[in-house]
Design a protein around this motif. Structure first.
Motif, PDB file in Angstrom:
ATOM      1  N   LEU A  93       0.836  -1.197   0.000  1.00 31.84           N
ATOM      2  CA  LEU A  93       0.000   0.000   0.000  1.00 31.84           C
ATOM      3  C   LEU A  93       0.875   1.252   0.000  1.00 31.84           C
ATOM      4  CD1 LEU A  93      -2.663  -1.032   2.674  1.00 31.84           C
ATOM      5  CD2 LEU A  93      -2.788  -1.313   0.182  1.00 31.84           C
ATOM      6  N   ASP A  94       0.412   2.281  -0.671  1.00 33.06           N
ATOM      7  CA  ASP A  94       1.063   3.585  -0.653  1.00 33.06           C
ATOM      8  C   ASP A  94       0.400   4.411   0.438  1.00 33.06           C
ATOM      9  OD1 ASP A  94       2.033   6.132  -1.022  1.00 33.06           O
ATOM     10  OD2 ASP A  94       1.777   6.135  -3.209  1.00 33.06           O
ATOM     11  N   MET A  95       1.033   4.463   1.585  1.00 29.66           N
ATOM     12  CA  MET A  95       0.416   5.099   2.753  1.00 29.66           C
ATOM     13  C   MET A  95       0.193   6.599   2.539  1.00 29.66           C
ATOM     14  SD  MET A  95      -0.174   2.573   4.656  1.00 29.66           S
ATOM     15  CE  MET A  95       0.342   0.852   4.850  1.00 29.66           C
ATOM     16  N   THR A  96       0.915   7.211   1.612  1.00 28.26           N
ATOM     17  CA  THR A  96       0.706   8.636   1.356  1.00 28.26           C
ATOM     18  C   THR A  96      -0.660   8.895   0.728  1.00 28.26           C
ATOM     19  OG1 THR A  96       1.691   8.602  -0.870  1.00 28.26           O
ATOM     20  CG2 THR A  96       3.182   8.936   1.001  1.00 28.26           C
ATOM     21  N   LYS A  97      -1.254   7.853   0.173  1.00 29.79           N
ATOM     22  CA  LYS A  97      -2.580   7.979  -0.440  1.00 29.79           C
ATOM     23  C   LYS A  97      -3.691   7.538   0.501  1.00 29.79           C
ATOM     24  CE  LYS A  97      -0.803   7.183  -5.125  1.00 29.79           C
ATOM     25  NZ  LYS A  97      -0.833   6.302  -6.315  1.00 29.79           N
ATOM     26  N   LEU A  98      -3.326   7.239   1.755  1.00 30.09           N
ATOM     27  CA  LEU A  98      -4.302   6.727   2.727  1.00 30.09           C
ATOM     28  C   LEU A  98      -4.271   7.556   4.012  1.00 30.09           C
ATOM     29  CD1 LEU A  98      -3.528   2.898   2.313  1.00 30.09           C
ATOM     30  CD2 LEU A  98      -5.422   4.181   1.268  1.00 30.09           C
ATOM     31  N   PRO A  99      -4.647   8.818   3.935  1.00 25.02           N
ATOM     32  CA  PRO A  99      -4.590   9.649   5.156  1.00 25.02           C
ATOM     33  C   PRO A  99      -5.482   9.122   6.279  1.00 25.02           C
ATOM     34  CG  PRO A  99      -5.785  10.765   3.372  1.00 25.02           C
ATOM     35  CD  PRO A  99      -5.097   9.594   2.756  1.00 25.02           C
ATOM     36  N   ASN A 100      -6.533   8.383   5.938  1.00 24.66           N
ATOM     37  CA  ASN A 100      -7.425   7.869   6.988  1.00 24.66           C
ATOM     38  C   ASN A 100      -6.858   6.646   7.714  1.00 24.66           C
ATOM     39  OD1 ASN A 100      -9.434   9.811   6.669  1.00 24.66           O
ATOM     40  ND2 ASN A 100     -10.500   8.646   5.085  1.00 24.66           N
ATOM     41  N   ILE A 101      -5.649   6.248   7.356  1.00 27.56           N
ATOM     42  CA  ILE A 101      -5.006   5.117   8.038  1.00 27.56           C
ATOM     43  C   ILE A 101      -4.847   5.413   9.529  1.00 27.56           C
ATOM     44  CG2 ILE A 101      -2.594   5.828   7.752  1.00 27.56           C
ATOM     45  CD1 ILE A 101      -3.799   2.269   7.052  1.00 27.56           C
ATOM     46  N   THR A 102      -4.821   6.693   9.886  1.00 29.56           N
ATOM     47  CA  THR A 102      -4.668   7.080  11.294  1.00 29.56           C
ATOM     48  C   THR A 102      -5.892   6.700  12.126  1.00 29.56           C
ATOM     49  OG1 THR A 102      -5.494   9.303  10.800  1.00 29.56           O
ATOM     50  CG2 THR A 102      -3.106   8.980  10.759  1.00 29.56           C
ATOM     51  N   ASN A 103      -6.997   6.347  11.459  1.00 29.74           N
ATOM     52  CA  ASN A 103      -8.212   5.956  12.175  1.00 29.74           C
ATOM     53  C   ASN A 103      -8.175   4.514  12.683  1.00 29.74           C
ATOM     54  OD1 ASN A 103      -9.415   8.455  11.735  1.00 29.74           O
ATOM     55  ND2 ASN A 103     -10.489   7.804   9.883  1.00 29.74           N
ATOM     56  N   MET A 104      -7.177   3.757  12.224  1.00 29.93           N
ATOM     57  CA  MET A 104      -7.186   2.329  12.539  1.00 29.93           C
ATOM     58  C   MET A 104      -6.848   2.064  14.006  1.00 29.93           C
ATOM     59  SD  MET A 104      -8.334   1.351   9.730  1.00 29.93           S
ATOM     60  CE  MET A 104      -8.248  -0.449   9.727  1.00 29.93           C
ATOM     61  N   TRP A 105      -7.255   0.888  14.485  1.00 28.09           N
ATOM     62  CA  TRP A 105      -7.233   0.536  15.910  1.00 28.09           C
ATOM     63  C   TRP A 105      -6.064  -0.393  16.208  1.00 28.09           C
ATOM     64  CZ3 TRP A 105     -11.626  -2.850  18.430  1.00 28.09           C
ATOM     65  CH2 TRP A 105     -11.544  -2.768  19.825  1.00 28.09           C
ATOM     66  N   ASP A 106      -5.177   0.026  17.116  1.00 25.66           N
ATOM     67  CA  ASP A 106      -3.969  -0.756  17.372  1.00 25.66           C
ATOM     68  C   ASP A 106      -4.263  -2.136  17.962  1.00 25.66           C
ATOM     69  OD1 ASP A 106      -4.791   0.157  19.842  1.00 25.66           O
ATOM     70  OD2 ASP A 106      -2.843   0.956  20.458  1.00 25.66           O
ATOM     71  N   VAL A 107      -5.387  -2.284  18.655  1.00 25.81           N
ATOM     72  CA  VAL A 107      -5.759  -3.601  19.201  1.00 25.81           C
ATOM     73  C   VAL A 107      -5.900  -4.618  18.084  1.00 25.81           C
ATOM     74  CG1 VAL A 107      -7.633  -4.881  20.333  1.00 25.81           C
ATOM     75  CG2 VAL A 107      -6.847  -2.690  21.286  1.00 25.81           C
ATOM     76  N   VAL A 108      -6.421  -4.159  16.939  1.00 30.76           N
ATOM     77  CA  VAL A 108      -6.596  -5.041  15.781  1.00 30.76           C
ATOM     78  C   VAL A 108      -5.326  -5.101  14.939  1.00 30.76           C
ATOM     79  CG1 VAL A 108      -7.890  -5.394  13.638  1.00 30.76           C
ATOM     80  CG2 VAL A 108      -9.082  -4.744  15.733  1.00 30.76           C
ATOM     81  N   THR A 109      -4.717  -3.965  14.651  1.00 27.13           N
ATOM     82  CA  THR A 109      -3.542  -3.970  13.780  1.00 27.13           C
ATOM     83  C   THR A 109      -2.385  -4.753  14.387  1.00 27.13           C
ATOM     84  OG1 THR A 109      -2.839  -1.812  14.655  1.00 27.13           O
ATOM     85  CG2 THR A 109      -4.148  -1.810  12.629  1.00 27.13           C
ATOM     86  N   SER A 110      -2.299  -4.777  15.717  1.00 30.42           N
ATOM     87  CA  SER A 110      -1.223  -5.549  16.348  1.00 30.42           C
ATOM     88  C   SER A 110      -1.421  -7.048  16.105  1.00 30.42           C
ATOM     89  CB  SER A 110      -1.177  -5.268  17.846  1.00 30.42           C
ATOM     90  OG  SER A 110      -2.365  -5.693  18.498  1.00 30.42           O
ATOM     91  N   ARG A 111      -2.663  -7.469  15.921  1.00 36.82           N
ATOM     92  CA  ARG A 111      -2.943  -8.881  15.662  1.00 36.82           C
ATOM     93  C   ARG A 111      -2.862  -9.221  14.177  1.00 36.82           C
ATOM     94  NH1 ARG A 111      -6.699 -11.561  20.174  1.00 36.82           N
ATOM     95  NH2 ARG A 111      -6.339 -10.114  21.883  1.00 36.82           N
ATOM     96  N   THR A 112      -3.267  -8.295  13.326  1.00 36.31           N
ATOM     97  CA  THR A 112      -3.209  -8.584  11.891  1.00 36.31           C
ATOM     98  C   THR A 112      -1.777  -8.600  11.366  1.00 36.31           C
ATOM     99  OG1 THR A 112      -3.596  -6.239  11.342  1.00 36.31           O
ATOM    100  CG2 THR A 112      -5.524  -7.702  11.433  1.00 36.31           C
ATOM    101  N   GLU A 113      -0.838  -8.042  12.155  1.00 39.71           N
ATOM    102  CA  GLU A 113       0.576  -8.119  11.754  1.00 39.71           C
ATOM    103  C   GLU A 113       1.058  -9.563  11.668  1.00 39.71           C
ATOM    104  OE1 GLU A 113       3.001  -4.115  12.872  1.00 39.71           O
ATOM    105  OE2 GLU A 113       2.611  -5.504  14.538  1.00 39.71           O
ATOM    106  N   GLN A 114       0.358 -10.463  12.346  1.00 42.06           N
ATOM    107  CA  GLN A 114       0.708 -11.878  12.260  1.00 42.06           C
ATOM    108  C   GLN A 114       0.595 -12.381  10.816  1.00 42.06           C
ATOM    109  OE1 GLN A 114      -1.604 -14.389  14.865  1.00 42.06           O
ATOM    110  NE2 GLN A 114      -1.177 -16.239  13.702  1.00 42.06           N
ATOM    111  N   TYR A 115      -0.349 -11.805  10.087  1.00 39.99           N
ATOM    112  CA  TYR A 115      -0.586 -12.223   8.707  1.00 39.99           C
ATOM    113  C   TYR A 115       0.063 -11.290   7.693  1.00 39.99           C
ATOM    114  CZ  TYR A 115      -4.241 -14.492  11.424  1.00 39.99           C
ATOM    115  OH  TYR A 115      -4.918 -15.207  12.386  1.00 39.99           O
ATOM    116  N   ASP A 116       0.174 -10.028   8.072  1.00 33.84           N
ATOM    117  CA  ASP A 116       0.691  -9.002   7.173  1.00 33.84           C
ATOM    118  C   ASP A 116       1.673  -8.140   7.968  1.00 33.84           C
ATOM    119  OD1 ASP A 116       1.157  -6.932   5.413  1.00 33.84           O
ATOM    120  OD2 ASP A 116      -0.913  -6.202   5.369  1.00 33.84           O
ATOM    121  N   PRO A 117       2.961  -8.553   8.024  1.00 32.23           N
ATOM    122  CA  PRO A 117       3.940  -7.806   8.812  1.00 32.23           C
ATOM    123  C   PRO A 117       3.926  -6.312   8.492  1.00 32.23           C
ATOM    124  CG  PRO A 117       4.888  -9.869   8.074  1.00 32.23           C
ATOM    125  CD  PRO A 117       3.544  -9.744   7.385  1.00 32.23           C
TER     126      PRO A 117
END
Length: 361
Positions: A93-117
């Motif tokens: 992903l090109d994070m510069t094109k995703l300003p709303n990425i800041t809305n994401m929840w660390d409780v979930v993103t910390s777990r999804t890193e298992q599948y997508d580092p």
């Protein structure tokens, strides 16, 4: 209106006056978004949206690994995403094109890193648990008031299943969900990749196989809501949709959902962009649109699934954010487990096992 392709002279006339209209093609699970959001995306971006649906990870994976899917955004579950990333099916992903990425929840993103580092290839769309949906009236009529509706005993103990068979039991057609669940029931590691351990799950499931009416990954929603079946092993949001459809119909059917007390699988559906997506820029616009807090809330309020967007929570209706079946309490959350993809050799074992279980022979 969602994109309808023009043909013949109509298309020629359009192309004469302008370049082909920009379009984004999305491939998502069935019954998994508020369609008003699709129209809103078109209105806000002036991009035509072509939206197709599937009902199993295996169907999506076949398209992804074959290449040339023609889609700009697809929605695999975590374990399938990981395998497809390894196979080179997705682009970062090109994070510069995703300003709303800041809305994401660390409780979930910390777990999804298992599948997508580092969550480099995907964003979370929805997450939930795999559990048990029951028609309380029918199940308690058959098994009594103390029926183990919150336990895997309900669906994996042959004594219970033999009594429930006449009122209808559906299981997910999803070996990556059903086999780990069964291993958890017998006290084995649900994430085991040992063929001998997986064989133990097969043995347990074969004992209840005669009492399973159907393996399917979406039909159980309406079947539960209508009272056509009394038990389904399925995904949390689907069963809660069935509960609400029954309530709206006022048909006397009372549906309850439980993540099994023995421990339930936590799953994540991730939005990702295929490596050969025809419209990468449009795909990023769609992801950013979905990550808008109010848009993500609208999706969850419609499908009754939890999402990985922290900012959306203030816009969730109380029936969603306040329902522990959707947003589990801390104790339940700590009792959930995740799994990792089966290596190719083990996947072949799983496929053969699942074919045997479904056929009952």
């Amino acid at each position: 209106m969602i994109k309808t392709l023009f043909t013949g002279t109509a298309a020629a006339a359009l192309m004469a006056s302008a370049a082909l209209a920009e379009e984004v093609r999305v491939y998502n699970w069935s019954d998994y978004i508020d369609e008003d959001l699709l129209a809103k995306f078109e209105e806000e971006t002036d991009i035509d949206l072509i939206y197709d649906v599937f009902d199993s990870n295996e169907v999506l994976e076949t398209k992804m690994l074959a290449g040339g899917s023609g889609y700009d955004v697809v929605v695999p579950s975590g374990t399938f995403l990981q395998r497809q990333i390894t196979a080179g099916a997705f682009q970062k992903l090109d994070m510069t094109k995703l300003p709303n990425i800041t809305n994401m929840w660390d409780v979930v993103t910390s777990r999804t890193e298992q599948y997508d580092p580092e969550n480099a290839y995907s964003i979370n769309y929805m997450w939930g648990t795999t559990g048990i949906g029951v028609n309380l009236g029918k199940v308690k009529e058959i098994l009594g008031e103390d029926a183990p509706v919150d336990s895997l005993e309900l669906v994996l103990n042959p004594d219970n299943m033999s009594k429930l068979a006449d009122c209808g039991v559906h299981f997910l057609d999803a070996p990556a969900e059903m086999l780990p669940m069964t291993l958890k029931y017998i006290g084995e590691d649900p994430d085991s990749h040992d063929p001998e351990v997986i064989a133990k799950a097969e043995e347990v499931m074969m004992k209840v196989r005669p009492y399973i009416q159907k393996f399917h990954s979406s039909e159980y929603i309406q079947a539960l809501a209508n009272g056509d079946i009394c038990v389904a092993v399925g995904w949390s949001g689907d069963i809660l949709q069935a509960r609400d459809r029954a309530a709206e119909a006022d048909n006397g059917v009372e549906i309850a959902y439980h993540a099994a007390k023995e421990g339930a699988q936590m799953w994540f559906d991730q939005m990702a962009i295929p490596v050969d997506a025809p419209n990468t820029d449009g795909a990023h616009k769609f992801l950013n649109f979905i990550m808008d807090a109010q848009n993500m809330a609208a999706a969850s309020n419609y499908v009754y699934y939890a999402n990985g967007n922290k900012a959306s929570q203030e816009y969730l209706v109380e029936d969603v954010i306040g329902d522990p079946a959707i947003y589990p309490d801390e104790a339940t959350l700590n009792n959930l487990f995740t799994t990792t993809p089966y290596p190719p050799k083990v996947q072949r074992v799983v496929t053969r096992s699942w074919t045997k279980i479904k056929s009952g022979t």
